[in-house]
Enzyme design. Structure first.
Site, PDB file in Angstrom:
ATOM      1  N   THR A   1     142.299  69.794  43.122  1.00 51.72           N
ATOM      2  CA  THR A   1     143.515  69.444  43.834  1.00 51.72           C
ATOM      3  C   THR A   1     144.354  68.606  42.875  1.00 51.72           C
ATOM      4  OG1 THR A   1     142.306  69.546  45.901  1.00 51.72           O
ATOM      5  CG2 THR A   1     144.217  68.124  45.906  1.00 51.72           C
TER       6      THR A   1
ATOM      7  N   GLU B   1     142.710  74.481  46.801  1.00 51.59           N
ATOM      8  CA  GLU B   1     141.265  74.381  47.028  1.00 51.59           C
ATOM      9  C   GLU B   1     140.464  74.460  45.734  1.00 51.59           C
ATOM     10  OE1 GLU B   1     139.516  73.193  49.155  1.00 51.59           O
ATOM     11  OE2 GLU B   1     137.561  74.084  49.198  1.00 51.59           O
TER      12      GLU B   1
ATOM     13  N   GLY C   1     139.703  66.028  44.075  1.00 51.14           N
ATOM     14  CA  GLY C   1     138.253  65.927  43.935  1.00 51.14           C
ATOM     15  C   GLY C   1     137.435  66.373  45.120  1.00 51.14           C
TER      16      GLY C   1
END
Length: 611
Positions: free
Chosen positions: A418, A438, A506
């Site tokens: 991200t 994603e 993350g």
């Protein structure tokens, strides 16, 4: 993530327009020869900057420069955030773009209020709890990732539209121009961009549109070459001219739906690529959600985050409430990390049971964020022992001190690539905005002729309940938003004035990254840039806590293992950015020093200049 080419000028003196206007038109290929005198130069990355007039921090120098240029031209923090996000869609295409979604948190200086936009992707109206089941069993996760089935209705363009309608001061077409030129004229490929392309090489090669864009001639992009995306430039030009409705209606919407329902796979590929069921009606029906933020008080400050469908605000808030009763500023490093790890474990145990899309689930947000509930959970933490994982959740509506019985809900895997940006302006407005597609490379499916990848966000749903006897709030449903861990956060003082804003990519580690950065700065006294750079730990109600090398190789690891902690090594966790209001009225922008190639912090007018 992309490391910029070195250029020996001040990053604070360059403008995006000047950088890009001298560039030559893009050739048909997406990658040109190594940069020479006629190619666009990229500002140098620096992880911290302080000054007046506003600030932008992102992972990418070109993107931060786009936001700074908007601020220089009189735009506000919302305008700058949209321009920065659009540029990240060019330079960070494997992390974000108009094929994805995200969460936008805004502080309005005039009213001293925080407001949020949920721009999360949604499942098709036809989706049910069996979306990822075949013959009653979950399909392999890797198969779901690279498929039309994982693609949710994108929310990023609608987020921009909502933010600009509510709080912006410039038209979208103007704000997309820097990104449009960047896509047309190109950016310099660094090792991170090349390595991420290489990690996706097999997937991209199976989709002709992705292969043409990211693997021209069947080859990986060369470090130092210039990567161009003329298709995306044309798409941005169309959105700027027609508005974001062009993505949700008409030809572009039809192109997206056709790509999802019949993924354009290379005939020579042996990959099984499942189709999705997205329709033009799903796109036309998409709406962002404007909702109240989460809020907790911590050390006399007010901490605001994003409410469900993300679990970021509730999980960070619950963990802060748990830690409120411990003097972390005086604790040893081992004692601090022990408390941080255990608070994270508890917050994840509770989020797994209670947090989902509130349009479908009864999410007890107020109760999860109550100090009474946090106190009932904090008493589980012992100074000389470690909680067993997976830890069972508790009921926040009926807090029972030290309760830890029942069935644990495992943490759903979330893609880690991200991106996050933070922006502030001369009027004191602040934005914390995290956006995503994603997984690294999303679904790997590029919309032919449009220049952007589609998300695979629906894999954030639980494919099947871990325990059929226990309700799972994160199962798929028609039009449902999958649970996220995105945690854009804004902190205000007791007078409602901004202290700092931050966030990180993350996946599920976003929550622990934001929590550790907040406590590192607010409790441990680290400067914001050092709190961002500090080696991280991440516990998500699992058997082991992940450690970055800086902690893995330190004596504190042994001290924690003596208490019973179990660790695994993770080479890199998160990539945060933040902005901070300094006591003298300056803005400080902060980004990563090393992670993902280092980040880019910029201010409009550096310290020493006129306000």
């Amino acid at each position: 993530m992309r490391r910029s080419a070195a250029w020996n000028v001040s990053v604070l003196a360059v403008t995006t327009a000047a950088l890009l206007s001298a560039c030559a038109p893009a050739p048909p290929s997406s990658v040109s020869a190594a940069p020479g005198p006629s190619t666009a130069r990229t500002p140098v990355k620096t992880p911290v900057a302080a000054g007046y007039g506003g600030a932008v921090a992102s992972v990418d120098a070109d993107a931060s420069a786009a936001g700074i240029e908007v601020l220089r031209q009189g735009g506000n923090a919302v305008d700058a955030a949209v321009a920065t996000a659009a540029a990240l869609g060019v330079t960070e295409p494997y992390s974000a773009g108009i094929g994805g979604g995200g969460y936008f948190v805004y502080y309005d200086a005039k009213s001293r209020t925080v407001r949020t936009i949920d721009g999360r992707e949604t499942a098709p109206k036809s989706a049910g709890t069996s979306l990822f089941l075949e013959d009653g069993k979950p399909i392999p996760f890797a198969d779901a990732v690279t498929s039309g089935r994982s693609v949710g209705t994108p929310g990023t363009p609608a987020t921009w539209d909502t933010a600009l309608d509510e709080w912006g001061s410039r038209p979208l077409g103007q704000l997309l121009k820097p990104a449009e030129r960047l896509a047309r004229n190109g950016f310099t490929v660094d090792e991170t961009f090349r390595s991420q392309t290489q990690a996706n090489q097999a997937r991209f090669a199976d989709f002709p549109a992705s292969a043409r864009l990211f693997l021209p001639g069947g080859r990986l992009p060369v470090v130092g070459s210039v990567f161009k995306n003329p298709d995306l430039a044309r798409t941005y030009e169309e959105l700027g001219r027609k508005g974001t409705d062009a993505l949700y209606h008409g030809k572009l919407a039809e192109d997206i739906v056709r790509t999802v329902r019949k993924p354009p796979v290379d005939p020579a590929s042996t990959r099984v690529v499942r189709s999705g069921d997205l329709t033009t009606r799903d796109l036309a029906a998409y709406r962002t959600k404007r909702q109240a933020p989460t809020k907790v008080s911590y050390r006399g400050l007010d901490v605001y985050g994003i409410a469900p469908s993300s679990s970021g605000g509730t999980s960070v808030g619950e963990a802060l409430n748990i830690l409120e009763g411990t003097n972390l500023s005086r604790a040893s490093e081992a004692a601090y990390l022990h408390r941080f790890i255990e608070a994270s474990r508890i917050a994840f145990a509770d989020r797994g049971r209670w947090v989902g899309d509130p349009a479908f689930e009864d999410v007890p947000v107020k109760e999860l964020l109550s100090q009474r509930f946090a106190d009932s959970r904090a008493c589980l933490i012992k100074d000389d022992a470690v909680l067993k994982s997976p830890l069972a959740p508790a009921d926040p509506r009926h807090p029972t001190p030290c309760a830890a019985r029942g069935t644990a809900a495992p943490t759903t895997y979330e893609g880690e690539n991200t991106t996050h940006l933070t922006a502030a302006d001369k009027w004191g407005n602040v934005v914390a905005y995290t956006l995503t597609i994603e997984s690294t490379g999303g679904s790997a499916i590029t919309v032919p002729g449009r220049g952007f990848l589609l998300n695979n966000e629906l894999t954030d749903f639980s494919f099947a309940p871990a325990n059929p006897a226990v309700h799972d709030p994160n199962l798929p449903g028609p039009g449902k938003r999958p649970r996220s861990s995105i945690s854009p956060t804004i902190v205000l003082d007791a007078h409602g004035r901004p202290v700092l804003a931050l966030g990180s990519p993350g996946g599920a580690t976003i929550i622990t990254t934001v929590l550790q950065t907040l406590t590192g700065h607010l409790d441990r006294g680290l400067p914001l840039v050092d709190a961002i750079a500090a080696p991280r730990a991440s516990q998500r109600n699992g058997a082991a806590t992940e450690l970055e090398p800086g902690l893995w190789n330190s004596p504190v690891r042994g001290q924690l293992e003596a208490l019973g902690h179990v660790f695994t090594q993770n080479p890199e966790i998160g990539a945060a950015t933040g902005v901070q209001r300094l006591p003298d009225g300056r803005w400080l922008a902060a980004a990563e020093k090393v992670r993902r190639g280092g980040g880019s912090a910029m201010v409009v007018q550096p310290s020493g200049g006129k306000r």
